[in-house]
Design an enzyme around this catalytic site. Structure first.
Site, PDB file in Angstrom:
ATOM      1  N   GLU A 156       0.823  -1.222   0.000  1.00 60.27           N
ATOM      2  CA  GLU A 156       0.000   0.000   0.000  1.00 60.27           C
ATOM      3  C   GLU A 156       0.854   1.269   0.000  1.00 60.27           C
ATOM      4  OE1 GLU A 156      -3.358  -0.037   2.679  1.00 60.27           O
ATOM      5  OE2 GLU A 156      -4.192  -1.821   1.743  1.00 60.27           O
TER       6      GLU A 156
HETATM    7  C1  LIG Z   1       3.157  -9.325   0.398  1.00 64.04           C
HETATM    8  C2  LIG Z   1       2.706  -8.355  -0.622  1.00 64.04           C
HETATM    9  C3  LIG Z   1       1.362  -8.201  -0.881  1.00 64.04           C
HETATM   10  C4  LIG Z   1       0.940  -7.341  -1.894  1.00 64.04           C
HETATM   11  N1  LIG Z   1      -0.385  -7.293  -2.227  1.00 64.04           N
HETATM   12  C5  LIG Z   1      -0.743  -6.607  -3.353  1.00 64.04           C
HETATM   13  C6  LIG Z   1      -2.076  -6.692  -3.868  1.00 64.04           C
HETATM   14  O1  LIG Z   1      -2.939  -7.352  -3.306  1.00 64.04           O
HETATM   15  N2  LIG Z   1      -2.369  -6.023  -5.008  1.00 64.04           N
HETATM   16  C7  LIG Z   1      -1.447  -5.277  -5.672  1.00 64.04           C
HETATM   17  O2  LIG Z   1      -1.764  -4.714  -6.707  1.00 64.04           O
HETATM   18  N3  LIG Z   1      -0.182  -5.155  -5.189  1.00 64.04           N
HETATM   19  C8  LIG Z   1       0.195  -5.807  -4.070  1.00 64.04           C
HETATM   20  N4  LIG Z   1       1.476  -5.723  -3.594  1.00 64.04           N
HETATM   21  C9  LIG Z   1       2.415  -4.884  -4.293  1.00 64.04           C
HETATM   22  C10 LIG Z   1       2.911  -3.695  -3.509  1.00 64.04           C
HETATM   23  O3  LIG Z   1       1.948  -2.688  -3.515  1.00 64.04           O
HETATM   24  C11 LIG Z   1       4.240  -3.277  -4.161  1.00 64.04           C
HETATM   25  O4  LIG Z   1       5.182  -4.226  -3.742  1.00 64.04           O
HETATM   26  C12 LIG Z   1       4.660  -1.899  -3.822  1.00 64.04           C
HETATM   27  O5  LIG Z   1       3.859  -1.005  -4.532  1.00 64.04           O
HETATM   28  C13 LIG Z   1       6.128  -1.643  -4.165  1.00 64.04           C
HETATM   29  O6  LIG Z   1       6.471  -2.100  -5.440  1.00 64.04           O
HETATM   30  P1  LIG Z   1       7.804  -2.972  -5.626  1.00 64.04           P
HETATM   31  O7  LIG Z   1       7.828  -4.022  -4.591  1.00 64.04           O
HETATM   32  O8  LIG Z   1       7.860  -3.376  -7.032  1.00 64.04           O
HETATM   33  O9  LIG Z   1       8.987  -1.964  -5.278  1.00 64.04           O
HETATM   34  P2  LIG Z   1       9.674  -0.932  -6.280  1.00 64.04           P
HETATM   35  O10 LIG Z   1       8.664  -0.122  -6.966  1.00 64.04           O
HETATM   36  O11 LIG Z   1      10.673  -1.662  -7.111  1.00 64.04           O
HETATM   37  O12 LIG Z   1      10.446   0.024  -5.263  1.00 64.04           O
HETATM   38  C14 LIG Z   1      11.699  -0.315  -4.704  1.00 64.04           C
HETATM   39  C15 LIG Z   1      12.076   0.753  -3.674  1.00 64.04           C
HETATM   40  O13 LIG Z   1      12.225   2.007  -4.312  1.00 64.04           O
HETATM   41  C16 LIG Z   1      11.425   2.988  -3.660  1.00 64.04           C
HETATM   42  N5  LIG Z   1      10.975   3.935  -4.668  1.00 64.04           N
HETATM   43  C17 LIG Z   1      10.451   3.681  -5.887  1.00 64.04           C
HETATM   44  N6  LIG Z   1      10.210   4.821  -6.542  1.00 64.04           N
HETATM   45  C18 LIG Z   1      10.591   5.828  -5.718  1.00 64.04           C
HETATM   46  C19 LIG Z   1      10.608   7.245  -5.805  1.00 64.04           C
HETATM   47  N7  LIG Z   1      10.174   7.899  -6.868  1.00 64.04           N
HETATM   48  N8  LIG Z   1      11.075   7.957  -4.766  1.00 64.04           N
HETATM   49  C20 LIG Z   1      11.518   7.329  -3.660  1.00 64.04           C
HETATM   50  N9  LIG Z   1      11.528   5.990  -3.507  1.00 64.04           N
HETATM   51  C21 LIG Z   1      11.084   5.259  -4.521  1.00 64.04           C
HETATM   52  C22 LIG Z   1      10.295   2.218  -3.019  1.00 64.04           C
HETATM   53  O14 LIG Z   1       9.791   2.922  -1.896  1.00 64.04           O
HETATM   54  C23 LIG Z   1      11.004   0.936  -2.612  1.00 64.04           C
HETATM   55  O15 LIG Z   1      11.635   1.141  -1.370  1.00 64.04           O
HETATM   56  C24 LIG Z   1       1.892  -6.571  -2.586  1.00 64.04           C
HETATM   57  C25 LIG Z   1       3.243  -6.690  -2.279  1.00 64.04           C
HETATM   58  C26 LIG Z   1       3.657  -7.563  -1.314  1.00 64.04           C
HETATM   59  C27 LIG Z   1       5.124  -7.700  -1.054  1.00 64.04           C
END
Ligand SMILES: Cc1cc2nc3c(=O)[nH]c(=O)nc-3n(C[C@H](O)[C@H](O)[C@H](O)COP(=O)(O)OP(=O)(O)OC[C@H]3O[C@@H](n4cnc5c(N)ncnc54)[C@H](O)[C@@H]3O)c2cc1C
Length: 841
Positions: free
Chosen positions: A520
């Site tokens: 989230e």
């Molecule tokens: C257990 C679990 C359950 C989930 N459930 C759902 C679900 O039900 N439905 C759904 O749609 N999604 C779900 N998600 C997805 C979740 O919302 C994403 O994992 C989250 O949005 C982050 O994306 P990412 O993991 O690809 O990280 P990335 O986008 O790769 O980010 C990596 C890091 O970079 C940082 N970052 C990225 N861009 C910026 C920026 N511009 N400025 C500063 N920092 C930045 C992020 O904060 C993070 O620390 C789930 C994820 C997990 C792990």
């Protein structure tokens, strides 16, 4: 006099009249040389003309400024606009104004459960908690038991937010929060399982945007668990940057139930989707395209076409019968509900999230045809998905993770206090050591703070708000506070929390922290981009209006907003200065001695925050988006002011119990100290060093006056954890608790209570050992025999003493496993899906 007028924020007209009156006085008194008088009259007359003759001002001043603003304004994409327009402004707006009106917060009713909601918590929720064996769930079953699934569905845990007319429970946001919090204190797996369908997902979207047919069909089935939903937004290439999803739906004709109808042909690849392996209906976000203009003009007119597909985003989509690669006819993000058994939908594989066993997995679809009726809200809502998701997020994000995090804090406060009283080293309960005390104080202090923020924010949701900025503050800060609390909890429990097994009630919560940090809105992004990024435009009293009117070339509107803004800045400078020098002594309080100074601190720093926020916006404009460190620290300032305000609101709602004051004081010191740290970091790194220095000197004329909670306060806070009391009960209120000696948390509480009951006996035994009357280096049975023989304790006292010692011995025990048992739970996690297509999404 000038300072007083500025402090109370008189209008431009007021300033003109004030200066004119001064000049008239000077002229009549002939105190100045006539030439000097004339030179002074010139700017005053100019000011009078501009202030009192609006057409002149608009022509000479407003129009050129408006054009200059328009030139530097970054264009807002539709997606950005929708994100900014989503949600509502609450106390965050008051803080942004720099002059918070406390009545607006304090007069809100306190959050309250209805008798029905309370009965649900005392009945089905309590029963569910009793059914949950977290070790069995996470280590052996990697799932909830079939009975638990059935219980959850039967008791409508998935339908808490669904109105009663659709067969749901129709609970308030506060009740929903209490339920999630309580379950999560027993099992994070169960907490997440219940949380997700009630958060950002199909039910929430259907209730607000669904067509009547969709609501009538799905809501009753979702309420009873007949349908299990998931919502899929995230994909391999679009995580934090969710607006960049490459998943596409192209408008075309296709067959549905034997008929040729208009719909979308879809392709998508999603991952990390909670409940996806067991979902029967999939909420899907994709980008809609209508390259052949098949939709009627009216529908297309509602959509927007400024979506940009990022370079490379289409690489995954090999050419197929449908032109997925073309970006022609872009209509925007669209949300649909797709039954799991639709041809081409691939679902069922599992990811294994760290430390938990809730259902989560990838899902993908190839050449999936859906009729337009599957679009949530029907064809009128094609392209409106982003707005729908942003609005739903403002609500869901206020409840789910903040409640789970608060639950973790309450579990930690309850058990750490008890354990630190039961576990003795060097002949003393470890909670009495100063070093341990230092680690324990933040556990209680942060828990009280998390709980205050949770209560105030869920209450806002119940009052009809969609708190966009506050929900981001809660998501970030409560999960970060949980991280801090759980770290300290592990340290205090030491080996007792490190060793895995059914007796360990902390490790599984500790392991799941990264999940809460990531979902989230991953925390780094939330802090760096969202809190202040959204707050600046959403909460600023004039900025959005200025942007809108400048973009539209509306001189009258711009004139009004711009000069009100400038006037406010004069007021903020005066307030920052006066508050800085007086410690906010002139500002509004609630006339309650014990907490009045806290209101003054918040008033003082709100003026300082509003001023530095405005200077940041003026200096950097759209560039601020890229200055993430500055934006993050401004967000911290806003967040700590909000969190501190919730402490005061909650303390008032609780009836100002004197015994709870140490918790309020600890939270205030924590927030104000962190505000100061963020403020110094902002001004120390400000793009204009001179301006940064000047504002810092105004707000902190006597340097860093805010201190961390001191040793004496920490001692008072920890004392509340080490004894049963009404305050301790309020601190952990809503946690699942029992005193059963065979329960993971119950056995520590059981030992804690017995130890306290036998306090006097312990003292007597200790004195006897010290006096050399009895030998302590023996078994418990032998010790009891000695105390009876030497009349140190009566038989009744000895029995009490024995029970307490036995309970304590049991409470400090950890599990061990024989090799064959290790095999049973240690090896089954190896992924079997890695050889299958798409298993590595
Ligand atoms: C257990 C679990 C359950 C989930 N459930 C759902 C679900 O039900 N439905 C759904 O749609 N999604 C779900 N998600 C997805 C979740 O919302 C994403 O994992 C989250 O949005 C982050 O994306 P990412 O993991 O690809 O990280 P990335 O986008 O790769 O980010 C990596 C890091 O970079 C940082 N970052 C990225 N861009 C910026 C920026 N511009 N400025 C500063 N920092 C930045 C992020 O904060 C993070 O620390 C789930 C994820 C997990 C792990």
């Amino acid at each position: 006099m000038t300072l007083i007028l500025a402090y109370y924020g008189i209008s431009g007209k007021g300033w003109a009249l004030f200066l004119t009156a001064i000049m008239l006085g000077l002229t009549v008194s002939s105190a100045l040389h006539p030439v000097l008088l004339i030179l002074m009259w010139i700017p005053v007359i100019a000011l009078d003309m501009l202030a009192l003759v609006p057409p002149l001002r608009k022509k000479l001043l407003t129009t050129p400024i408006m054009h200059a603003v328009k030139r530097v304004l970054p264009p807002l994409s539709q997606t950005e606009r929708e994100a900014l327009e989503a949600g509502t402004v609450c106390w965050d707006g008051e803080l942004f104004s720099g002059v918070p009106q406390w009545k607006r917060l304090m007069d809100l009713p306190a959050p309250k459960l209805t008798p029905e909601e309370q009965a649900f918590l005392d009945g089905p929720v309590e029963q569910l908690c009793e059914m949950l064996d977290d070790w069995e769930i996470t280590q052996n079953l990697h799932d909830l038991t079939p009975e638990t699934w059935a219980f959850i569905k039967k008791n409508k845990f998935f339908g808490m937010i669904i109105p009663k007319r659709y067969g749901g429970l129709g609970f308030s946001a506060f009740a929903h929060s209490q339920v999630v919090m309580k379950i999560a204190t027993r099992s994070v797996t169960a907490g997440v399982t219940v949380m997700v369908p009630n958060s950002l997902g199909p039910a929430e979207l259907l209730m607000h945007y669904g067509t009547k047919e969709q609501q009538d069909h799905y809501l009753p089935r979702l309420a009873t668990g007949e349908e299990v939903p998931c919502f899929a937004l995230t994909g391999p290439k679009a995580g934090s940057d969710a607006g960049a999803i490459p998943d596409k739906g192209v408008v075309c004709m296709g067959m549905h139930n034997g008929e040729e109808v208009l719909g979308f042909r879809l392709r998508w690849t999603k991952r990390y989707i909670t409940l996806s392996p067991v979902a029967t209906v999939i909420g899907l976000a994709f980008k809609a395209y209508d390259p052949d203009n098949l939709l009627d003009p009216e529908t297309r007119r509602h959509c927007h076409a400024d979506e940009v597909v990022p370079p490379g985003a289409d690489d995954d989509y090999a050419a197929s019968g449908t032109d997925y690669v073309s970006t022609e006819g872009a209509l925007g993000v669209t949300c649909a509900l797709i039954p799991r058994d639709t041809a081409g939908v691939q679902v069922g594989a599992r990811h294994m999230p760290i430390g938990a066993a809730f259902m989560n997995g990838p899902l993908w679809g190839e050449d999936v045809f859906i009729p337009l009726s599957y679009v949530i809200g029907g064809k009128d809502f094609i392209g409106k998905g982003w707005m729908m998701l942003m609005n739903a997020l403002s609500v869901g994000r206020s409840i789910s993770l903040p409640s789970l995090a608060t639950g973790a804090g309450k579990l930690a406060s309850l058990t750490t206090g008890a354990y630190a009283r039961v576990r003795e080293q060097f002949g003393v309960p470890i909670g009495y050591f100063e070093g341990v005390e230092e680690a324990m104080a933040p556990i209680a202090g942060l828990t009280y703070l998390m709980d205050s923020a949770r209560k105030t924010t869920s209450n806002y949701v119940d009052l009809g708000e969609k708190p966009a900025v506050l929900s981001a503050i809660l998501k970030y800060h409560n999960t970060e506070m949980m991280r801090s609390v759980m770290g300290h909890t592990m340290d205090v429990h030491a080996g007792r929390a490190v060793i895995k097994g059914p007796r360990n009630y902390i490790a599984s919560v500790y392991k799941t922290i990264p999940i809460s940090i990531t979902v989230e809105g991953a925390n780094i992004l939330t802090r760096s981009l969202m809190i202040f990024g959204q707050g600046a435009i959403r909460c600023h009293p004039y900025l959005f209006e200025e942007m809108e009117t400048a973009t539209a070339g509306n001189v009258d509107g711009f004139d009004e907003a711009f000069f009100a803004h400038m006037n406010r800045n004069v007021q903020l400078v005066a307030r920052a200065l006066v508050h800085g020098l007086t410690g906010g002594a002139l500002s509004e309080t609630r006339n309650y001695e014990a907490t009045d100074r806290f209101y003054r601190d918040i008033n003082r720093f709100a003026a300082g925050f509003a001023l530095i926020a405005d200077f940041s916006l003026l200096l950097l404009g759209g560039e601020l988006k890229r200055k993430e460190k500055l934006s993050a620290r401004l967000g911290d300032c806003l967040s700590y002011l909000y969190l501190a305000s919730t402490l005061l609101k909650r303390y008032q709602d609780d009836g100002r119990p004197v015994d709870d004051l140490p918790l309020v004081e600890w939270g205030m010191a924590h927030c104000m100290f962190n505000f100061q740290t963020a403020f110094y970091a902002i001004t120390g790194n400000f793009p204009s060093r001179v301006l940064g220095w000047t504002v810092r000197k105004m707000v902190f004329p006597f340097g860093r006056t805010q201190k961390r909670p001191n040793d004496a306060l920490e001692h008072r806070v920890v004392a509340l954890m080490l004894e049963p009391s009404a305050t301790r009960n309020r601190l952990v209120d809503g946690v699942y608790r029992n005193e059963r000696p065979d329960d993971p948390t119950g056995r520590v509480e059981h030992a804690f209570l017995l130890k306290l009951k036998s306090k006097d006996e312990e003292k007597k035994v200790r004195s006897a050992i010290k006096a050399g009357e009895i030998n302590a280096e023996v078994s418990l049975d032998e010790l009891i025999q000695q105390v009876l023989e030497k009349d140190v304790l009566t038989p009744e006292e000895a029995q009490r003493y024995r029970e307490a010692q036995m309970a304590a011995d049991d409470a400090i025990k950890v599990d061990h496993f024989w090799p064959e048992e290790v095999d049973e739970f240690g090896t089954s996690e190896a992924a079997s899906g890695t050889e299958r297509d798409h298993a590595l999404v």
